[in-house]
Design an enzyme around this catalytic site. Structure first.
Site: not given
Lengths: 496, 496
Positions: A261-262, A265, A291
């Site tokens: 997930h990071e 980003h 997001e």
């Protein structure tokens, strides 16, 4: 120097200062010795004062006026975006009186401690006065900034510029209508994922594995790192991107998917034009867009069969004993587990959206006065019951679970769900262009997807805000339909 | 606010800014991703400009004048020291023209690269022009600062305020006379330490062991950390002390003693009065004093029999196999190995001092004009032959070995040896007060020694500079006699 060049020089200094403050924040969350927080607070305050001074430099105001007074505005959409966001930043920095900013900062600090204590004691009433005060201050701030008639829209605009409550309301009510029965169907299915079967995954090996995965997705470790913090986050910028994750020997999927997930980003940050980090062209288009990137990589890509066809053998060879008794189907189901969970941050990507819808509707009603702070816990619980079939056992796992409102961060939650919508929409768009994309994943190759995102999302910076970005990148208005389609395609076959 | 309070407020802001710049520097040496150096350079420049502006704030000049114009100066030696150092800092920040500072910074950068290339190519002549230019700029700087007749003294004063070349010359010539025959005697002794017998010490276990040791010495890990860097250093301040070490599986003593050395620096920082970090009362007394602390812990304490009587069993139980064939005597001799080594940073504590004496005498002669830059390599080699019996094979292991001169850092080397002198002098003073001190070490207890140093050295901050500190803490003028006595007592019995 032209006025635009002079403005650019000032923006570069602000960017440099903000990147320094960012490093202080990252260090605070990852490495700072436990008793050294006193000095860090002092350093943070020093940087905040310098950044405020830089952002309110009257020269910036003069330069903006000069440029804006030119008889013809610039044709270039890039320069238009730079000026648009520079004006917003300058106005927001200068129009709030110092006393207001100070009051707000003090309230944030007090409300944070009140929230932590209230959550600990399961006592919403101890937090209620702070939440009320935050709502008042938010409205007061809207008056100063010329948004007096639309205070909640301003909050949304802070996080997703150009977005507003009415647009979100339409998007979310469409989503809710279709999603509630899907959630119900999955929850009631006899198939149930087991996530408690993962035990004793040594942390050094977990770290090695997730670094291999995230590097293969395209994260540039020559311009970034991954470290450990209590809550995973991604900070820094494309010049030096600092992600974090956390480790639990009995929950390797949490570490892995947090870091993926990071990485989403981080890939966005690393894809923004490096030469423009100081202005709109090198900044993210907003939180929803940010997001969308983290969710796309985390969910659409890395929870897919094709991804795991490539990575399951590697995962098993990194943890042969630990995975011995776990079948491929059990592993894949655990990766795509859906369950009734009262806690947003622990919930899966299907139910997650309803957690957000509830929060958005509550915020909207709090700002309109339709809902009183006193009535919030009851309303919260009734909504959880109605949409998710969940009865929170107490306020700690109900209305007090999130930190956001203690910092007056209203309008923040919707971005998560807007991001999910855009992620799904991007997913089907790229799949239409590259119908064999998932064959890449089977080989551990994600470069075609990344290139597409670089070109269609990252390269734009904040030239376009969320709704416009959706049209540019997907050819369509942002909507809930792709997200629903994706959730159905991914989850209904699993839960039968 | 009194003028003193107003000054204090400005100093606190400067201290805060410098601590932020310090963190950027620490991160650069320890964690910065390899391609992110471009952004760090920019951040460093941003902070340097802000710090320069803060230090040259004309308000500081006015406040100092106001305070200095009071009919009676303060009786308090603390306030006197605060004013003395504030005046020096303000003058040094304001009296050098911006063009000079810029020229100097540019030369440092160019000379660094020229030095690195010259060292690689064994070609001193390629570096010589930069060294000449640095000497010229140093003299020019001395003119601006009113030290035109004593440019080398100014360089020394930068590192050890209040010290000068004549005083050092007297100290060093006494030392040299007595030390040369001791070195000769040790080198010619039949006993020879073996340092190549340590193989395969796993790094995680090394780290655990050295953290245990350094914590037992008194380093407060709640206000500090130890990480890894190419060259060990200690940065930060007592509020957040960041040490580094480096690891080599085949050289565990290097990691251990590096980290102990840095712990000595860290203990000093952590012992300075936390409430005065912004002024002289919370700053170190100079580099010599700082080095006295690192050397005392590294050498007098941690190379002692009593220390190893406690730690040898622990060391063996951490590395049972690796130490199997190594006897206690071999281990202790390796810890106290003395050898002819042309490289200063690789040399032992006995010969180290002669490396420094040579550099000091060279710097003095370069500034007086007695030695020309062209003649430096020959002179260097002749001195190494005369004092240490060493023939450097080339300039890379001779005159080009150190980075210091490429940064115009003259007057820096003497501090190392001054530190050794003070360390030995402190050692005999505390031993006189606590004749059973080493019995503490046998039990792994270093608290009495640390308390003594806290009270007699750390607590003073920079209230006293080196020579005065020596008198206050040891009751005697700084001299070479304790160092000679210590080296004889420690090393002559080993090398017979």
């Amino acid at each position: 120097m032209t006025p635009l060049e002079a403005l650019s020089q000032k923006q570069k200094r602000i960017q440099s200062l903000e990147s320094i403050a960012g490093l202080l924040g990252w260090d605070e969350q990852t490495l700072l010795p436990q008793d050294s927080a006193d000095q860090r607070q002092d350093q943070n305050a020093t940087m905040a004062a310098i950044i405020h001074e830089a952002k309110t430099d009257p020269e910036i105001g003069k330069l903006l006026e000069q440029i804006e007074a030119l008889p013809h505005g610039p044709d270039d959409t890039g320069i238009q975006a730079v000026l648009r966001d520079a004006r917003i930043e300058y106005d927001r920095a200068t129009k709030l009186p110092a006393s207001y900013v100070e009051q707000h900062a003090r309230l944030c600090s007090e409300a944070y401690h009140a929230w932590a204590a209230a959550r600990k004691n399961n006592d919403f009433s101890a937090f209620a006065p702070y939440l009320k005060r935050h709502l008042e201050l938010a409205k007061e701030g809207a008056d100063y900034l010329g948004w007096g008639d639309r205070p909640y829209d301003l909050q949304i605009d802070f996080h997703d510029p150009g977005m507003d409550a009415q647009t979100i309301g339409t998007l979310f009510s469409g989503l809710k209508k279709e999603l509630v029965p899907i959630v119900q169907q999955i929850i009631e299915a006899p198939t149930q994922a087991r996530t408690d079967i993962f035990k004793g995954f040594p942390i050094p090996e977990q770290k090695t594995f997730l670094e291999e995965v995230t590097a293969s997705l395209g994260f540039n470790y020559k311009r970034g790192r991954i470290d450990i913090s209590l809550h995973p986050f991604c900070s820094g910028n494309g010049a030096d991107t600092r992600m974090t994750t956390r480790f639990d020997e009995d929950n390797p999927l949490d570490s892995l998917f947090s870091s993926i997930h990071e990485t989403g980003h981080g890939l966005y940050e690393q894809g923004l034009p490096l030469e423009s980090l100081h202005n709109a062209l090198g900044k993210a288009a907003g939180m929803g867009a940010h997001e969308s990137q983290s969710r796309l990589w985390e969910n659409q890509v890395c929870r897919s069969r094709s991804f795991w066809n490539h990575y399951e053998p590697k995962f098993r060879s990194a943890f042969p004993k630990q995975l011995e008794g776990i079948s491929s189907d059990e592993l894949y189901l655990a990766i795509n587990s859906v369950s009734k969970n009262p806690i947003r941050v622990d919930s899966d990507e299907v139910t997650y959206n309803l957690h957000i819808v509830i929060r958005f509707e509550i915020e909207k009603k709090l700002f309109s006065g339709e809902l009183r702070v006193e009535d919030l816990p009851d309303y919260w619980n009734s909504q959880y019951k109605e949409l998710l079939g969940i009865d929170p056992r107490n306020d700690a796992e109900g209305v007090l679970q999130d930190v956001h409102w203690s910092g007056g961060a209203f309008g923040y939650f919707p971005s998560y769900c807007l991001g999910n919508m855009l992620a799904a929409q991007l997913w089907y768009t790229v799949a239409e262009e590259h119908s064999d994309l998932e064959l890449d994943f089977e080989k551990g190759d994600f470069s075609r997807l990344l290139s597409w995102l670089r070109k269609n999302v990252h390269a734009h910076g904040a030239r376009y805000h969320l709704m416009e970005l959706s049209k540019k990148a997907t050819g369509k208005e942002l909507s809930h339909t792709s997200l629903i389609r994706y959730l159905k395609e991914r989850y209904l076959p699993l839960y039968t």
